[in-house]
Design an enzyme around this catalytic site. Structure first.
Site, PDB file in Angstrom:
ATOM      1  N   ARG A   1     -39.517  48.892  52.239  1.00  0.00           N
ATOM      2  CA  ARG A   1     -39.346  48.577  50.827  1.00  0.00           C
ATOM      3  C   ARG A   1     -39.527  49.805  49.938  1.00  0.00           C
ATOM      4  O   ARG A   1     -40.614  50.388  49.876  1.00  0.00           O
ATOM      5  CB  ARG A   1     -40.326  47.485  50.385  1.00  0.00           C
ATOM      6  CG  ARG A   1     -40.018  47.000  48.973  1.00  0.00           C
ATOM      7  CD  ARG A   1     -41.024  46.004  48.450  1.00  0.00           C
ATOM      8  NE  ARG A   1     -40.642  45.598  47.096  1.00  0.00           N
ATOM      9  CZ  ARG A   1     -40.841  46.332  46.010  1.00  0.00           C
ATOM     10  NH1 ARG A   1     -41.412  47.520  46.123  1.00  0.00           N
ATOM     11  NH2 ARG A   1     -40.460  45.890  44.825  1.00  0.00           N
TER      12      ARG A   1
ATOM     13  N   ARG B   1     -13.061  38.893  45.387  1.00  0.00           N
ATOM     14  CA  ARG B   1     -14.175  38.986  44.436  1.00  0.00           C
ATOM     15  C   ARG B   1     -15.428  39.496  45.152  1.00  0.00           C
ATOM     16  O   ARG B   1     -16.202  40.273  44.585  1.00  0.00           O
ATOM     17  CB  ARG B   1     -14.424  37.621  43.772  1.00  0.00           C
ATOM     18  CG  ARG B   1     -15.472  37.691  42.667  1.00  0.00           C
ATOM     19  CD  ARG B   1     -15.580  36.393  41.878  1.00  0.00           C
ATOM     20  NE  ARG B   1     -16.044  35.288  42.694  1.00  0.00           N
ATOM     21  CZ  ARG B   1     -16.119  34.028  42.288  1.00  0.00           C
ATOM     22  NH1 ARG B   1     -15.749  33.698  41.054  1.00  0.00           N
ATOM     23  NH2 ARG B   1     -16.565  33.074  43.071  1.00  0.00           N
TER      24      ARG B   1
ATOM     25  N   LEU C   1     -18.928  35.121  34.770  1.00  0.00           N
ATOM     26  CA  LEU C   1     -18.320  35.355  36.080  1.00  0.00           C
ATOM     27  C   LEU C   1     -16.848  34.943  36.003  1.00  0.00           C
ATOM     28  O   LEU C   1     -16.527  33.904  35.410  1.00  0.00           O
ATOM     29  CB  LEU C   1     -19.034  34.489  37.131  1.00  0.00           C
ATOM     30  CG  LEU C   1     -18.481  34.657  38.545  1.00  0.00           C
ATOM     31  CD1 LEU C   1     -18.891  36.002  39.134  1.00  0.00           C
ATOM     32  CD2 LEU C   1     -18.948  33.524  39.449  1.00  0.00           C
TER      33      LEU C   1
ATOM     34  N   TYR D   1     -22.699  37.322  46.771  1.00  0.00           N
ATOM     35  CA  TYR D   1     -22.325  36.149  47.572  1.00  0.00           C
ATOM     36  C   TYR D   1     -21.037  35.524  47.085  1.00  0.00           C
ATOM     37  O   TYR D   1     -20.522  35.886  46.028  1.00  0.00           O
ATOM     38  CB  TYR D   1     -23.457  35.118  47.556  1.00  0.00           C
ATOM     39  CG  TYR D   1     -23.567  34.325  46.261  1.00  0.00           C
ATOM     40  CD1 TYR D   1     -24.055  34.908  45.088  1.00  0.00           C
ATOM     41  CD2 TYR D   1     -23.166  32.995  46.189  1.00  0.00           C
ATOM     42  CE1 TYR D   1     -24.150  34.180  43.910  1.00  0.00           C
ATOM     43  CE2 TYR D   1     -23.266  32.270  45.014  1.00  0.00           C
ATOM     44  CZ  TYR D   1     -23.760  32.866  43.875  1.00  0.00           C
ATOM     45  OH  TYR D   1     -23.849  32.153  42.708  1.00  0.00           O
TER      46      TYR D   1
ATOM     47  N   HIS E   1     -37.291  51.238  46.201  1.00  0.00           N
ATOM     48  CA  HIS E   1     -36.106  50.975  45.372  1.00  0.00           C
ATOM     49  C   HIS E   1     -34.913  51.812  45.825  1.00  0.00           C
ATOM     50  O   HIS E   1     -33.784  51.344  45.854  1.00  0.00           O
ATOM     51  CB  HIS E   1     -36.408  51.237  43.888  1.00  0.00           C
ATOM     52  CG  HIS E   1     -37.309  50.206  43.289  1.00  0.00           C
ATOM     53  ND1 HIS E   1     -38.630  50.102  43.625  1.00  0.00           N
ATOM     54  CD2 HIS E   1     -37.063  49.220  42.401  1.00  0.00           C
ATOM     55  CE1 HIS E   1     -39.180  49.093  42.959  1.00  0.00           C
ATOM     56  NE2 HIS E   1     -38.243  48.541  42.210  1.00  0.00           N
TER      57      HIS E   1
ATOM     58  N   LYS F   1     -21.091  38.749  41.219  1.00  0.00           N
ATOM     59  CA  LYS F   1     -21.661  37.509  41.765  1.00  0.00           C
ATOM     60  C   LYS F   1     -22.910  37.853  42.577  1.00  0.00           C
ATOM     61  O   LYS F   1     -22.918  37.843  43.809  1.00  0.00           O
ATOM     62  CB  LYS F   1     -20.619  36.746  42.602  1.00  0.00           C
ATOM     63  CG  LYS F   1     -20.934  35.255  42.675  1.00  0.00           C
ATOM     64  CD  LYS F   1     -19.733  34.443  43.071  1.00  0.00           C
ATOM     65  CE  LYS F   1     -20.061  33.006  43.429  1.00  0.00           C
ATOM     66  NZ  LYS F   1     -20.771  32.231  42.436  1.00  0.00           N
TER      67      LYS F   1
HETATM   68  N1  PDD Z   1     -21.266  29.236  41.323  1.00  0.00           N
HETATM   69  N2  PDD Z   1     -20.201  30.985  36.679  1.00  0.00           N
HETATM   70  C1  PDD Z   1     -21.304  31.113  37.430  1.00  0.00           C
HETATM   71  C2  PDD Z   1     -22.512  31.761  36.838  1.00  0.00           C
HETATM   72  C3  PDD Z   1     -21.311  30.644  38.764  1.00  0.00           C
HETATM   73  O1  PDD Z   1     -22.412  30.785  39.512  1.00  0.00           O
HETATM   74  C4  PDD Z   1     -20.156  30.018  39.291  1.00  0.00           C
HETATM   75  C5  PDD Z   1     -20.077  29.515  40.693  1.00  0.00           C
HETATM   76  C6  PDD Z   1     -19.037  29.890  38.457  1.00  0.00           C
HETATM   77  C7  PDD Z   1     -17.752  29.276  38.948  1.00  0.00           C
HETATM   78  O2  PDD Z   1     -17.107  30.138  39.852  1.00  0.00           O
HETATM   79  P1  PDD Z   1     -16.061  29.584  40.920  1.00  0.00           P
HETATM   80  O3  PDD Z   1     -15.054  28.793  40.165  1.00  0.00           O
HETATM   81  O4  PDD Z   1     -15.506  30.802  41.533  1.00  0.00           O
HETATM   82  O5  PDD Z   1     -16.834  28.705  41.876  1.00  0.00           O
HETATM   83  C8  PDD Z   1     -19.085  30.404  37.174  1.00  0.00           C
HETATM   84  C9  PDD Z   1     -21.283  28.891  42.731  1.00  0.00           C
HETATM   85  C10 PDD Z   1     -20.414  27.750  43.103  1.00  0.00           C
HETATM   86  C11 PDD Z   1     -22.731  28.764  43.188  1.00  0.00           C
HETATM   87  O6  PDD Z   1     -23.514  29.574  42.745  1.00  0.00           O
HETATM   88  O7  PDD Z   1     -23.041  27.890  43.993  1.00  0.00           O
END
Ligand code: PDD
Length: 286
Positions: free
Chosen positions: A102, A54, A206, A35, A104, A149
């Site tokens: 379902r 990303r 991340l 996401y 894996h 992500k």
């Molecule tokens: N989260 N680290 C983690 C684990 C995150 O989930 C996020 C962002 C960030 C910051 O990333 P960015 O600057 O690209 O938003 C760092 C989003 C906002 C969420 O899960 O809602």
């Protein structure tokens, strides 16, 4: 009455309350998806291309065929923004591997699911900006691919729940040696002897788009930046900051109930915040 909320689900825009995903979607069954969260200020996006790039990297990392071209996705994001009633918005984009019985292993070609929703952009309260946020640290219980992500956010949900139980805003993960990695939904920086320090990009954090922006504005302002492992008890540590799409950067003034530095938002953090907000204001005016 304001416009009803609208979601994009697999090739059509539908009212949010009618937006449905199949129970055998692999996102639901296996958290088999990725996401993005992008901020839009009065119609102008903050770093849309880096967010979409990303998303593409996250898809590639788990071998999901990216469902659209970049150009198509940009158009869909814009349409989703326009169909919803918010001036400043948070656009959520999710891609899962798709729907299949379902198992894996996926034995047949399937089409990835693409969902886009839009919500009002939450703003940090004045109090959080003025007095700083509070955090706790937790041993990192996440998987070994935090650079992806992934929608598998159970550890982050549990970490946030602990933070709420402790009456604080965010929980930050520590590695086995006690280095501070990142928060449940934020990156984290320290100011150590005047240098802005943050964990290097590896599989434990991340690569935050806001982290990049903070580094960029700091360097432009002549602040030295070091990407290295760091700990909370380092001599000379005077400030902490957390960054994310919805917060820009915010000062973190207490950790595990202990003050950081003098317990007030520090000069370097405030400077970086002010420079980032100026960039955002320029976007809003564009
Ligand atoms: N989260 N680290 C983690 C684990 C995150 O989930 C996020 C962002 C960030 C910051 O990333 P960015 O600057 O690209 O938003 C760092 C989003 C906002 C969420 O899960 O809602």
């Amino acid at each position: 009455m304001s416009k009803p909320l609208v979601a994009y689900v697999n090739n059509s825009f539908v009212p949010l309350e009618k937006a449905m995903i199949h129970v055998e979607d692999r996102g639901f069954q296996f958290a088999d998806g990725v996401y993005e969260v992008v901020a839009c200020y009065a119609g102008t996006y903050l770093d849309l291309k880096p967010h979409l790039a990303r998303l593409q990297r996250s898809c590639a990392a788990i071998a999901i065929d990216f469902p659209k071209s970049m150009a198509e996705l940009e158009v869909l994001v814009q349409q989703a923004y326009e169909k919803n009633p918010f001036d400043d918005a948070m656009v959520y984009i999710q891609v899962t591997r798709g729907v299949a019985p379902r198992n894996h292993v996926v034995n047949q070609p399937i089409t990835p699911t693409l969902v886009i929703t839009v919500r009002e952009l939450p703003k940090p309260s004045d109090a959080k900006v003025k007095t700083g946020v509070q955090g706790i640290t937790l041993q990192d219980i996440r998987w070994k691919h935090c650079e992806i992500k992934s929608i598998a956010l159970l550890a982050s949900v549990m970490g946030k729940q602990e933070a709420v139980r402790a009456g604080v805003d965010e929980a930050f993960w520590l590695d086995a040696q006690g280095h501070v990695l990142e928060g449940c939904a934020t990156n984290i920086f320290a100011v150590i002897d005047g240098v802005l320090v943050t964990h290097p990009l590896d599989n434990q954090v991340l690569g935050g788009i806001t982290r990049n922006m903070a580094i960029e504005v700091a360097k432009d302002a002549g602040i030295v930046v070091q990407e290295r492992a760091w700990k909370l008890d380092e001599t000379g540590l005077s400030e902490c900051l957390m960054s994310s799409t919805t917060n820009a950067v915010l000062p973190v003034c207490r950790m595990n109930q202990q003050v950081i530095g003098d317990g007030k938002p520090g000069e370097i953090g405030l400077k970086i915040r002010q420079l980032m907000l100026a960039k955002i204001d320029a976007l809003r005016a564009a």
